[in-house]
Design a protein around this motif. Structure first.
Motif, PDB file in Angstrom:
ATOM      1  N   HIS A 317       0.927  -1.239  -0.062  1.00 22.18           N
ATOM      2  CA  HIS A 317       0.033  -0.032   0.007  1.00 22.18           C
ATOM      3  C   HIS A 317       0.657   1.395   0.033  1.00 22.18           C
ATOM      4  CE1 HIS A 317       1.085  -1.737   4.019  1.00 22.18           C
ATOM      5  NE2 HIS A 317       1.023  -0.274   4.300  1.00 22.18           N
ATOM      6  N   ARG A 318       1.942   1.155   0.837  1.00 25.41           N
ATOM      7  CA  ARG A 318       2.736   2.442   1.161  1.00 25.41           C
ATOM      8  C   ARG A 318       3.226   3.263  -0.286  1.00 25.41           C
ATOM      9  NH1 ARG A 318       1.695   4.858   4.950  1.00 25.41           N
ATOM     10  NH2 ARG A 318       1.914   3.068   6.244  1.00 25.41           N
ATOM     11  N   SER A 381      -4.640  -6.996   0.239  1.00 24.82           N
ATOM     12  CA  SER A 381      -4.066  -6.496   1.531  1.00 24.82           C
ATOM     13  C   SER A 381      -3.052  -7.207   2.067  1.00 24.82           C
ATOM     14  CB  SER A 381      -5.187  -6.309   2.403  1.00 24.82           C
ATOM     15  OG  SER A 381      -5.977  -4.781   2.036  1.00 24.82           O
ATOM     16  N   LEU A 383      -0.180  -8.797   2.971  1.00 23.37           N
ATOM     17  CA  LEU A 383       1.325  -8.029   2.740  1.00 23.37           C
ATOM     18  C   LEU A 383       2.018  -9.508   2.436  1.00 23.37           C
ATOM     19  CD1 LEU A 383       1.510  -5.596   5.651  1.00 23.37           C
ATOM     20  CD2 LEU A 383       1.399  -5.022   3.277  1.00 23.37           C
ATOM     21  N   ASP A 417       9.218  -2.589   5.945  1.00 17.22           N
ATOM     22  CA  ASP A 417      10.000  -3.001   6.795  1.00 17.22           C
ATOM     23  C   ASP A 417       9.252  -4.332   7.714  1.00 17.22           C
ATOM     24  OD1 ASP A 417       8.923  -0.642   8.037  1.00 17.22           O
ATOM     25  OD2 ASP A 417       9.964  -1.011   9.746  1.00 17.22           O
ATOM     26  N   ALA A 418       8.267  -3.953   8.267  1.00 19.75           N
ATOM     27  CA  ALA A 418       7.586  -4.969   9.145  1.00 19.75           C
ATOM     28  C   ALA A 418       7.274  -6.199   8.313  1.00 19.75           C
ATOM     29  CB  ALA A 418       6.326  -4.355   9.854  1.00 19.75           C
ATOM     30  N   ALA A 419       6.671  -6.188   7.200  1.00 18.20           N
ATOM     31  CA  ALA A 419       6.221  -7.162   6.390  1.00 18.20           C
ATOM     32  C   ALA A 419       7.332  -7.901   5.932  1.00 18.20           C
ATOM     33  CB  ALA A 419       5.181  -6.779   5.216  1.00 18.20           C
ATOM     34  N   ASN A 450      10.337   2.556   7.017  1.00 19.37           N
ATOM     35  CA  ASN A 450      10.025   3.343   7.864  1.00 19.37           C
ATOM     36  C   ASN A 450      10.092   3.207   9.291  1.00 19.37           C
ATOM     37  OD1 ASN A 450       7.709   2.141   8.198  1.00 19.37           O
ATOM     38  ND2 ASN A 450       6.523   3.331   6.833  1.00 19.37           N
ATOM     39  N   ILE A 452       8.668   1.337  11.424  1.00 16.00           N
ATOM     40  CA  ILE A 452       7.473   1.110  12.068  1.00 16.00           C
ATOM     41  C   ILE A 452       6.500   0.099  11.129  1.00 16.00           C
ATOM     42  CG2 ILE A 452       6.312   3.131  11.280  1.00 16.00           C
ATOM     43  CD1 ILE A 452       5.146   3.339  14.107  1.00 16.00           C
ATOM     44  N   GLY A 453       5.773  -0.564  11.971  1.00 11.35           N
ATOM     45  CA  GLY A 453       4.612  -1.483  11.285  1.00 11.35           C
ATOM     46  C   GLY A 453       3.256  -0.943  11.904  1.00 11.35           C
ATOM     47  N   HIS A 519      -0.274   5.364  10.444  1.00  7.55           N
ATOM     48  CA  HIS A 519      -0.440   4.189   9.399  1.00  7.55           C
ATOM     49  C   HIS A 519      -1.141   4.721   8.150  1.00  7.55           C
ATOM     50  CE1 HIS A 519      -0.553   0.374   7.770  1.00  7.55           C
ATOM     51  NE2 HIS A 519      -1.800   0.309   7.681  1.00  7.55           N
TER      52      HIS A 519
HETATM   53  C1  LIG Z   1      -0.581 -10.410   6.066  1.00  5.93           C
HETATM   54  C2  LIG Z   1      -1.096  -9.077   6.774  1.00  5.93           C
HETATM   55  N1  LIG Z   1      -1.165  -8.958   8.115  1.00  5.93           N
HETATM   56  C3  LIG Z   1      -1.621  -7.954   8.529  1.00  5.93           C
HETATM   57  C4  LIG Z   1      -1.895  -6.858   7.741  1.00  5.93           C
HETATM   58  C5  LIG Z   1      -2.573  -5.580   8.439  1.00  5.93           C
HETATM   59  N2  LIG Z   1      -1.461  -4.549   8.218  1.00  5.93           N
HETATM   60  C6  LIG Z   1      -1.701  -3.557   7.157  1.00  5.93           C
HETATM   61  S1  LIG Z   1      -0.295  -2.650   7.011  1.00  5.93           S
HETATM   62  C7  LIG Z   1       0.555  -3.180   8.461  1.00  5.93           C
HETATM   63  C8  LIG Z   1       1.699  -2.773   8.840  1.00  5.93           C
HETATM   64  C9  LIG Z   1       2.893  -2.958   7.632  1.00  5.93           C
HETATM   65  O1  LIG Z   1       3.817  -2.562   8.083  1.00  5.93           O
HETATM   66  P1  LIG Z   1       5.198  -2.208   7.192  1.00  5.93           P
HETATM   67  O2  LIG Z   1       5.283  -3.557   6.317  1.00  5.93           O
HETATM   68  O3  LIG Z   1       6.500  -1.824   7.726  1.00  5.93           O
HETATM   69  O4  LIG Z   1       4.708  -1.404   5.916  1.00  5.93           O
HETATM   70  P2  LIG Z   1       4.149   0.208   6.320  1.00  5.93           P
HETATM   71  O5  LIG Z   1       2.801   0.381   6.520  1.00  5.93           O
HETATM   72  O6  LIG Z   1       5.051   0.711   7.631  1.00  5.93           O
HETATM   73  O7  LIG Z   1       4.900   0.859   4.963  1.00  5.93           O
HETATM   74  C10 LIG Z   1      -0.352  -4.326   8.960  1.00  5.93           C
HETATM   75  C11 LIG Z   1       0.025  -5.141   9.962  1.00  5.93           C
HETATM   76  C12 LIG Z   1      -1.944  -7.156   6.384  1.00  5.93           C
HETATM   77  N3  LIG Z   1      -2.297  -5.910   5.796  1.00  5.93           N
HETATM   78  N4  LIG Z   1      -1.392  -8.443   5.734  1.00  5.93           N
END
Ligand SMILES: Cc1ncc(C[n+]2csc(CCOP(=O)(O)OP(=O)(O)O)c2C)c(N)n1
Ligand SMILES: [Mg+2]
Length: 1028
Positions: A317-318, A381, A383, A417-419, A450, A452-453, A519
């Motif tokens: 998404h970002r 969605s 990730l 980063d979190a994903a 960034n 943060i997740g 977020h």
């Molecule tokens: C598999 C999965 N689990 C949970 C979510 C809910 N979710 C949406 S964005 C997000 C945080 C993602 O963090 P990061 O990967 O760092 O991307 P950022 O939004 O920081 O760019 C989460 C947990 C999701 N979209 N997909």
């Protein structure tokens, strides 16, 4: 938190004028921090007081300074006498002694060195000399390995990108650290020969220690952190060292800087424009990592320069809208109109939110003036789920254009980063990267780190130091970069693209950045990250910082900068005005994989019919012969396999096929017709159940194999059969992506046992089931899922038909209009096809139908295990000849059919249980009283044929018999549909296993008892009397 590195200042050689200013001073070593980047206060470190070098006084010092700089870059660029002087000075020659009379100039080159060493005081003994050189080598290596730990990667300066605040002991952060190597401050001015594993010298082969450290600091500890020393390939390591160590590598022309600034402007102003117009809408903006746009553009430009014509991208998404607008160049009005909630949907299906849609665009790359096609794959969605899909599509595009080394087609994957750290599919996808049938010859990964997740801090989100550590398993170099330094960002992106073009391996760019908003734009980040966000509020936007830098450098004027901003703002405003004219939303404008020529110009199927899927006797015989032979000379196969092939030959002579031969006929005939067939999955080459044997192995020559399927006809399409890595999620996603590229290919993924498909559930739920509804994109992927209750326990029995059936989009309560083209039309309307064939002939037909249909739908096939070898489960050529076709329902054609009105029970069933039922019926002598109809296509439901069968056996009660448990299998799906078919005039009774939590028992005895019990029920004509 900033780390204190006091020594670096001391180690940085002074310019001559600095030296002049600091004559004789002895100050403590200090570090000053201005904003985010640390600058080390220049501190005197010359041990040669200027006063003792009389020619260094007055204006001559400027001249000397210039020469000194030039000498640092290239010692040969100055007169030999100055070279000797600077060497001596740097080596710590006592005041007044740095100057040497030009006598030595006439001496042979190389004489300077011995003179030099004599200047450094007493000649060290050889042992010490060797020790010191070894120490310096270790020190260089320490920077190469661990320099990234001290690089200034975080633009906020509050977190450590590697989640670790300690500084490695072997990185020289203060003079006492020299002791670690057995060196001390007096060695700083000594000149050391550089090893071949470093490029810091440029054209120099020796440098003073303090200069060595300074250059290592410049290469490894500034805004770029290079992680690569785990790579076990010297050539690759040398390549990277050269890219980052060579003095002066990171220089940009004013033109490049202006392009970069323009890209930063677009990236920044796009988000600002959206924020201004739709402040209450989610857009997952890029603020805090605006350099993503120039970073991607650089990778694409550089790759285009290297011959890439097609880039396939996947991203979360970002910043997605920004990438669509400024990288893929989707028309801005098309993006803006997505924000209009009043727009009507023009396409059938559910559609999807704006930051999930895909895109395909062909255009001229402005930098290289070459054609480039960019495709952003639509994604859910979930990730990282798109990662393997992108890889599969990339592989397919490479395959279809004969790009065997990935020189023309490449993939770029973006990650959060979190994903990246958290999602296992990232790891699974990396493991496909170097497998012959799955490699895309290098992917450039870009992480929007960034730090943060959602609301979760990296310290709570991962156990690895960096979010990128997963990439280390495939020896991918990782370039961490402070995203607030756009020049550093584009430099690493250039290197990443060159790496991919040179080595055709994966590479990661980690854009260490921050997230200015929550977020999403409505989210309050201060609830959970108060300190971080206090810092973020103070953070000067990167565009502003970069513009100020370029203005200060004189690369652009403030006016030019402001004009560039207004120019882009105007573009946005005009597009915004145009977006108001859009009245309807066409998701098909967001198609990521068009199939030119397959549909009509309006995007409709060219017909609503399917030709016969039968084959001529000649073709059947020919393919059968290929399947039973070894089509190459001097090839020794295993004795057991010889017997299998002999058995196949006999079957062909008898005009029959077993399961493996039925499959052979389907694949072979499609290949002959020019359709590429690709079968992938765990152990598919032999077949989990040792029935397939599509790859023959020479028993005498290692790795010599033969694929008879590729010997069917000289102008056939290629057959790909490939054992995959042990990953369902990754491989199914990959094959789905492969199937996206072209409608003229049969792409199959086989689960080892159907039970294991659920580790790929996300691909099934998010892509295969609703893909067309969300993204108007069809896909003809085939899932082969071995299924059947055979006493093999709870994990080797069920492909979970109930789940696939529950996700079918047809209405159980509505009897459809039975038109002439009903059978094809209902296929067109469905979201996927679910079949369970009871014989190889029908399996053959359904495979061929998949391609002969004028549209594409995913096909789920529950495939058998024991039926693979059951003699009763064979088909005759007669069922496969021209004019024959796939039977959605196989009616009872036995004794019962002779006097249908005397039949008391009509049992509907599907798959293997048919053979158990017929055996039982025979044993009980009930062939005239019980009819058995096989439902081969469960969904879309064969309403018409069920109706005909029920009407034929008009006096029979209706039973659904299945070997699965009642809450599983097919019952819940078929029951309401049968009831709708007969207008609810009769009950549909159940014979099968009782409801249960597990799909099957682990106890063989229980298994058999359950079987006996439900067979008893199925043939007990009084069993349902009480329920009527
Ligand atoms: C598999 C999965 N689990 C949970 C979510 C809910 N979710 C949406 S964005 C997000 C945080 C993602 O963090 P990061 O990967 O760092 O991307 P950022 O939004 O920081 O760019 C989460 C947990 C999701 N979209 N997909
Ligand atoms: Mg993040």
């Amino acid at each position: 938190m900033h780390r204190l590195r006091t020594c670096a200042a001391r180690l940085r050689p002074l310019t001559a004028s600095q030296a002049a200013q600091t004559v004789g001073q002895q100050r403590p070593l200090t570090v000053a921090s201005t904003g985010n980047t640390r600058t080390f206060q220049p501190i005197r470190c010359y041990s040669t007081p200027v006063a003792s070098e009389p020619f260094l006084n007055g204006t001559s010092s400027n001249y000397v300074e210039e020469m000194y700089f030039a000498w640092l870059e290239d010692p040969k660029s100055v007169h030999k006498s100055w070279d000797v002087f600077f060497r001596n000075a740097n080596a710590g020659a006592p005041p007044g002694a740095a100057y040497q009379s030009p006598l030595s100039l006439s001496a042979a080159p190389g004489l300077a060195a011995p003179q030099l060493s004599s200047l450094v005081g007493a000649q060290p003994n050889v042992e010490k000399l060797v020790e010191d050189h070894l120490a310096v080598q270790s020190l260089i290596r320490a920077y190469q390995i661990r320099g990234h730990h001290v690089a200034q990667l975080d633009p906020l300066g509050i977190l450590d990108a590697d989640l670790d605040s300690c500084v490695p002991t072997d990185i020289i952060t203060s003079s006492d650290k020299l002791g670690f190597y057995g060196l001390n401050e007096s060695d700083l001015d000594k000149v050391f020969r550089l090893p071949t594993t470093t490029f810091i010298g440029g054209s120099e082969t020796a440098l003073p220690l303090k200069e060595i450290i300074r250059r290592l600091e410049m290469a490894y500890c500034q805004h770029i952190g290079v992680e690569f020393m785990f790579i076990n390939d010297l050539e690759q390591c040398q390549w990277i060292r050269q890219k980052f160590e060579t003095p002066g590598v990171m220089q940009f022309t004013p033109e490049e800087k202006r392009t970069l600034l323009a890209r930063m402007i677009r990236s920044t102003r796009f988000e600002e424009f959206l924020q201004k117009k739709w402040s209450a809408e989610k857009r997952f903006g890029l603020e805090g990592c605006e350099s993503l746009i120039p970073s991607l553009k650089t990778i694409i430009d550089k790759s285009s320069e290297n011959g890439v014509e097609y880039v396939i991208m996947g991203m979360p998404h970002r910043g997605r809208l920004n990438v669509l607008a400024n990288v893929i160049r989707k028309e801005l009005e098309q993006i803006f109109c997505q924000f209009d909630s009043k727009l009507e949907a023009a396409d059938e299906g559910s559609g999807d939110v704006k930051y999930h849609l895909g895109m395909y665009h062909r255009r001229i790359n402005r930098v290289t003036d070459r054609n480039i096609t960019l495709s952003l794959v639509a994604n859910p969605s979930h990730l990282e789920a798109v990662d393997p899909v992108v890889q599969g599509k990339t592989k397919a595009e490479q395959f279809y254009c004969g790009d065997n080394d990935g020189k023309r087609v490449m993939s770029i994957l973006l990650h959060g980063d979190a994903a990246f750290a958290g999602q296992g599919i990232v790891y699974e996808t990396f493991h496909l990267s170097d497998l012959p049938s799955y490699t895309t010859h290098g992917t450039v990964h870009v992480v929007v780190n960034n730090q943060i997740g959602f609301t979760t801090d990296p310290r709570m989100a991962r156990s690895s130091p960096y979010p990128t550590d997963v990439a280390r398993v495939v020896n991918a170099p990782i370039f961490h970069v402070n995203a607030d330094d756009p020049e550093a960002v584009i430099y690493v992106c250039k290197v990443a693209a060159e790496w991919r073009a040179t080595f055709h391996k994966d590479v990661v760019v980690d854009l260490v950045s921050y997230r200015r908003m929550g977020h999403n734009e409505m989210d309050e980040p201060m609830f959970t990250q108060p300190l971080m966000y206090k810092q973020i509020k103070k953070q000067k936007p990167v565009l502003q910082k970069y513009a100020e830098k370029l203005i200060a450098e004189g690369v652009v004027s403030r006016q030019e900068y402001e004009e560039e901003i207004s120019k882009y703002d105007k573009i946005c405003e005009e597009a915004y005005a145009r977006s108001k004219d859009e009245k309807i939303l066409h998701i098909k404008h967001w198609l990521d994989s068009p199939w030119p020529g397959f549909f009509t110009l309006e995007g409709q199927p060219k017909s609503m019919s399917c030709p016969s899927t039968g084959l001529s006797e000649e073709d059947l015989t020919h393919i059968g012969q290929v399947a039973s032979s070894v089509p190459v000379e001097d090839f020794t196969i295993h004795g057991g396999l010889s017997r299998i092939l002999k058995g196949r030959g006999e079957m062909i002579r008898n005009r029959t096929v077993d399961w493996a031969l039925g499959e052979y006929m389907a694949f072979g005939s499609l290949l002959k017709e020019g359709i590429h067939v690709r079968l992938s999955g765990q152990d598919v080459e032999r077949g989990t159940f040792s029935h397939r044997h599509h790859v023959l192995h020479d028993q005498n020559v290692d790795k010599r194999t033969c694929i008879p399927m590729n010997h069917i006809s000289p102008d056939q399409a290629p057959y790909t059969v490939c054992n995959s890595s042990l990953s369902e999620y990754g491989v199914l996603g990959f094959e789905l992506g492969f199937a996206m590229a072209s409608p003229n290919a049969l792409i199959l993924w086989e689960a080892q046992f159907g039970d294991f498909h659920n580790t790929a559930q996300c691909i099934i739920d998010q892509f295969i089931c609703p893909g067309q509804a969300k993204w108007v994109r069809q896909n003809g992927i085939v899932l082969l899922l071995p299924h059947g209750m055979e006493g093999m326990g709870p994990e080797h029995s069920s492909a979970r038909p109930e789940r696939f059936l529950q996700m079918c989009n047809d209405d159980p309560d509505v009897m459809p209009n039975i038109t002439e083209d009903f059978a094809v039309r209902q296929l067109y309307d469905c979201n996927w096809i679910v079949v369970n064939c009871s014989n190889p002939g029908n399996y053959f037909h359904v495979m061929r139908r998949q391609i002969l249909l004028p549209f594409r739908k995913p096909l789920i096939v529950f495939t058998p295990k024991s039926l693979l070898r059951l003699p009763e489960a064979r088909s005759s050529f007669d069922d496969m000849l021209p004019g024959t076709h796939f039977q959605r329902l196989i009616p009872d054609g036995g004794v019962a059919a002779e006097r249908p009105e005397e039949v008391k029970r009509l049992i509907f069933c599907t798959g293997k249980v048919y053979y158990e039922l017929t055996k039982e019926r025979k044993n009980r002598g009930m062939e005239g009283t019980v009819a058995i109809a096989r439902m081969e296509q469960l969904s879309p439901f064969p309403f018409d044929q069920v109706k005909a069968e029920v009407e034929r056996f008009c006096n029979a009660d209706l039973v659904w018999c299945q070997e699965e448990h009642k809450n599983q299998g097919y019952y819940d799906y078929v029951k309401p549909r049968i009831r709708t078919t007969i207008n609810r005039s009769k009950g549909v009774w159940y014979a099968g296993r009782e409801s249960a939590a597990a799909p099957a028992t682990g106890n063989k005895n229980t298994h058999l008892m359950e079987l006996r019990r439900f067979l008893d029920t199925a043939f007990d004509l009084d069993a349902f009397k009480d329920q009527q």
